[in-house]
Design a protein around this motif. Structure first.
Motif, PDB file in Angstrom:
ATOM      1  N   THR A   1     -24.704  73.863  26.404  1.00 26.54           N
ATOM      2  CA  THR A   1     -24.118  72.702  25.754  1.00 26.54           C
ATOM      3  C   THR A   1     -22.700  72.518  26.284  1.00 26.54           C
ATOM      4  O   THR A   1     -22.186  73.354  27.040  1.00 26.54           O
ATOM      5  CB  THR A   1     -24.063  72.882  24.227  1.00 26.54           C
ATOM      6  N   ASP A   2     -22.048  71.437  25.850  1.00 32.34           N
ATOM      7  CA  ASP A   2     -20.679  71.204  26.295  1.00 32.34           C
ATOM      8  C   ASP A   2     -19.734  72.308  25.841  1.00 32.34           C
ATOM      9  O   ASP A   2     -18.682  72.521  26.435  1.00 32.34           O
ATOM     10  CB  ASP A   2     -20.180  69.853  25.780  1.00 32.34           C
ATOM     11  N   ASP A   3     -20.116  73.023  24.777  1.00 30.61           N
ATOM     12  CA  ASP A   3     -19.287  74.117  24.253  1.00 30.61           C
ATOM     13  C   ASP A   3     -19.824  75.494  24.620  1.00 30.61           C
ATOM     14  O   ASP A   3     -19.533  76.499  23.945  1.00 30.61           O
ATOM     15  CB  ASP A   3     -19.159  73.989  22.738  1.00 30.61           C
ATOM     16  N   ASP A   4     -20.658  75.545  25.661  1.00 31.97           N
ATOM     17  CA  ASP A   4     -21.134  76.813  26.222  1.00 31.97           C
ATOM     18  C   ASP A   4     -22.136  77.552  25.357  1.00 31.97           C
ATOM     19  O   ASP A   4     -22.316  78.771  25.509  1.00 31.97           O
ATOM     20  CB  ASP A   4     -19.969  77.749  26.570  1.00 31.97           C
ATOM     21  N   GLU A   5     -22.821  76.860  24.477  1.00 30.00           N
ATOM     22  CA  GLU A   5     -23.931  77.465  23.741  1.00 30.00           C
ATOM     23  C   GLU A   5     -25.204  77.314  24.573  1.00 30.00           C
ATOM     24  O   GLU A   5     -25.429  76.263  25.188  1.00 30.00           O
ATOM     25  CB  GLU A   5     -24.115  76.795  22.381  1.00 30.00           C
ATOM     26  N   VAL A   6     -26.034  78.341  24.607  1.00 29.32           N
ATOM     27  CA  VAL A   6     -27.293  78.277  25.354  1.00 29.32           C
ATOM     28  C   VAL A   6     -28.262  77.366  24.604  1.00 29.32           C
ATOM     29  O   VAL A   6     -28.430  77.470  23.389  1.00 29.32           O
ATOM     30  CB  VAL A   6     -27.898  79.674  25.538  1.00 29.32           C
ATOM     31  N   THR A   7     -28.906  76.460  25.343  1.00 21.42           N
ATOM     32  CA  THR A   7     -29.859  75.536  24.736  1.00 21.42           C
ATOM     33  C   THR A   7     -31.038  75.314  25.676  1.00 21.42           C
ATOM     34  O   THR A   7     -30.898  75.407  26.894  1.00 21.42           O
ATOM     35  CB  THR A   7     -29.192  74.176  24.422  1.00 21.42           C
ATOM     36  N   SER A   8     -32.191  75.004  25.091  1.00 25.14           N
ATOM     37  CA  SER A   8     -33.346  74.622  25.899  1.00 25.14           C
ATOM     38  C   SER A   8     -33.372  73.120  26.169  1.00 25.14           C
ATOM     39  O   SER A   8     -34.156  72.652  26.999  1.00 25.14           O
ATOM     40  CB  SER A   8     -34.644  75.021  25.185  1.00 25.14           C
ATOM     41  N   LYS A   9     -32.527  72.374  25.497  1.00 30.81           N
ATOM     42  CA  LYS A   9     -32.542  70.916  25.637  1.00 30.81           C
ATOM     43  C   LYS A   9     -32.301  70.505  27.086  1.00 30.81           C
ATOM     44  O   LYS A   9     -31.341  70.922  27.719  1.00 30.81           O
ATOM     45  CB  LYS A   9     -31.477  70.295  24.736  1.00 30.81           C
ATOM     46  N   GLY A  10     -33.211  69.669  27.607  1.00 31.22           N
ATOM     47  CA  GLY A  10     -33.071  69.180  28.967  1.00 31.22           C
ATOM     48  C   GLY A  10     -33.405  70.197  30.036  1.00 31.22           C
ATOM     49  O   GLY A  10     -33.153  69.961  31.220  1.00 31.22           O
TER      50      GLY A  10
END
Length: 608
Positions: free
Chosen positions: A248-257
């Motif tokens: 994410t923009d805040d460096d959280e790991v995400t599966s989105k996209g």
């Protein structure tokens, strides 16, 4: 008689004056002003190495150290190559450098720089406590590792003064808001600019007009994601290859996209599961146009890509293998019972339940062959990555552009050379920029899994088209059909091109140009704290006098970060180490001239 007495009085007075010449003043006893040098100490020679781009920083450090009792000699180099040459030759005592944590995780911010034998630890630092704490923090989740990194920083900076923190920077970009929708342009701490989300104010231009971007480097290291990790290629490869996860923009790991609908950490923090989506296909180029290859980006490509990413010898000039060395095994899971029998880390739900959240349909079948994948009917692929030790931060490395998924069949078809005997003059590797360069060498063999694919390159630009097989009909399908990256030689020329409308977005605006952008009504400046930290490190090799901890602490105590902020008009931020932008440890560096003097005295005492 009177004359004799008067003469005697004058003589006594003169003797008193002469005797007074041998009495030490308060300043002589204490060393004078607290801003001055140490007691009875001659100035300590210190050679300060830096690139000319850091000239402001050099001047500030030089002035502060000179006031503290150092005789500062400058070794300014015009570019990074020259800087490295001087560093390797040992022609410095203190060197100013910078580090940006492009993966958004603190392990990347410390491992290469401060562990014994680290990739970028070429200045002689070796401390077993630091090594131990890096390994300990690597096994912990973010809520656990704050205190570990706090202790790490204390040993690195306060206790041993191995580095001197200067400041952290902002990340910025400027947008022509008459052309681009502001809410379509992201500015992330770590992730490169995602092109697929960009959109024009006039949506009718999506297929008829290109998004115009610029970069200063016309030579592309490689279009193979594991062979490039520099400014010439990071944004490009981020947009050419999909990954198992994103940031994410805040460096959280995400599966989105990303290629996975969901990712789950198994209990014990050593097994990582990814359920793959089935609406991403590889793009290829035919007649200088992007076409859908029809080949699904699937589990076998993930396994192939991750194995070559972690293998130093999978390609010549592998630039990123150290990022992926924690992966021990990458495999396709075909037994649903495995997912049901293992719990998610720290939770009572099993891995299958966690992976199924938000899927098009429940997992009814796990398949190995991409031909059998059908998410709507419940047929999925799951990839499991097992690390060689508990290491939750592996997910951040999997979000890096070097973890981009390549086509197993295409890369194997192109890379038929023997790695051990590779000859760059006759062997053409997958991703070689010559294969997309117009002219006699043009033979575009790329197969990209991301939202865009490079069509061709020349001396002036590189042109991309959207991947027609990328998440079609979803929010992640690229909006703008064509992207043109123009090669513009320097920052000032890039700014001029941006202001005149030759490019639509300017990445990385210099701080002294912020006001110029902000004063133009058609432009908009985005900025946020970044993961970039400038600091200085000591030459600890051989017989360096800065192997003495008191001398290092004297330097550390002399450096006042407030003066950096003043010179940069408060467009810099205070930092304690390279970890500062990532983990709030509460550690703060404060200059202390009196302590600097004390440490210098201790150093001179040790030299007697």
């Amino acid at each position: 008689m009177k004359k004799t007495i008067a003469l005697l009085l004058v003589t006594i007075m003169m003797l008193g004056v002469l005797a007074g010449c041998n009495v030490k003043t308060k300043d002589q006893v204490t060393g004078g002003d607290t801003e001055g040098p140490a007691v009875n100490a001659q100035p300590v020679d210190i050679t300060l190495l830096a690139m000319s781009a850091y000239e402001k920083d050099v001047n500030i450090v030089r002035d502060q150290l000179s006031k503290a009792g150092f005789n500062v000699k400058l070794n300014l180099q015009p570019d990074y190559g020259s800087f490295v040459g001087q560093k390797d030759a040992g022609n410095y005592d203190l060197a100013i450098s910078g580090w940006t944590t492009v993966t958004g995780n603190p392990d990347y911010a410390v491992r290469s720089l401060f562990t014994t034998g680290g990739d970028y630890n070429d200045y002689g630092l070796s401390n077993s406590d630091l090594d131990r704490l890096v390994e300990e923090a690597a096994t912990q989740t973010p809520d656990q590792y704050v205190n570990t990194y706090k202790e790490f920083e204390k040993i690195l900076v306060e206790d041993n003064a191995y580095i001197v923190p200067l400041y952290s920077s902002y990340k910025s970009q400027a947008i022509n808001k008459e052309i681009l929708k502001l809410d379509s342009v992201r500015l992330s701490k770590s992730r490169s600019l995602p092109w697929e989300e960009l959109d024009f104010v006039d949506e009718s231009k999506r297929t008829s007009e290109p998004f115009l971007f610029s970069q200063t480097m016309p030579s592309l290291t490689s279009l193979d994601p594991i062979k490039g990790n520099d400014g010439s290629i990071n944004i490009i490869n981020t947009n050419q290859y999909i990954r198992l996860v994103n940031l994410t923009d805040d460096d959280e790991v995400t599966s989105k996209g990303s290629l996975s609908y969901n990712n789950v950490i198994g209990e014990g923090n050593q097994e990582y599961y990814f359920v793959l989506r089935d609406d991403v296909r590889f793009a290829k180029v035919e007649n200088k146009k992007a076409v859908d290859s029809g080949e699904l980006v699937a589990a076998e490509d993930v396994v192939f890509s991750m194995n070559r990413a972690k293998d130093k010898n999978s390609v010549p000039d592998h630039r990123t293998y150290s990022l992926h060395s924690s992966m021990d095994k990458i495999e396709i899971v075909t037994d649903i019972a495995e997912l049901e029998s293992k719990n998610e880390s720290g939770k009572n739900t099993n891995v299958k339940e966690a992976l199924e959240k938000g899927l098009p349909s429940p997992i009814n079948q796990l398949v190995a062959d991409k031909k059998d994948v059908n998410n709507a009917a419940g047929s999925y692929q799951v990839v499991k990555i097992t690390t060689n030790k508990p290491f939750p931060q592996v997910l951040n490395y999997l979000a890096h552009q070097s973890a981009g998924i390549v086509s197993k069949s295409q890369v194997e078809a192109i890379n038929t050379y023997d790695v051990a005997t590779y000859d760059r003059n006759k062997d053409i590797a997958y991703g070689d920029q010559t294969t997309i360069t117009e002219g006699s060498t043009y033979n575009n063999t790329l197969a990209t899994s991301g939202p865009y694919i490079a069509i061709y390159k020349n001396d002036y630009e590189v042109v991309f088209e959207k991947n027609p097989g990328y998440m079609k009909g979803t929010e992640h399908e690229p909006r703008i059909s064509k992207v043109v990256v123009k090669f513009i030689k320097d920052a000032d020329s890039s700014l001029s091109a941006f202001r005149s409308g030759e490019v639509h977005l300017l990445y990385s605006v210099p701080e002294d140009k912020y006001s110029l952008v902000e004063s133009d009504s058609k432009l908009f400046l985005q900025k946020r704290p970044s993961n970039a930290v400038n600091y200085a490190f000591f030459n600890l090799k051989g017989n360096s006098k800065f192997s003495d901890v008191n001398l290092r602490k004297a330097v550390l105590s002399s450096v006042n970060q407030d003066e950096f902020l003043a010179v940069y008009n408060n467009l810099k931020l205070k930092a304690y180490s390279t970890v500062s932008p990532l983990v709030d440890t509460g550690n703060v560096h404060t200059a202390d001239p009196a302590k600097a003097k004390e440490y210098l005295n201790l150093y001179w005492e040790s030299q007697k």
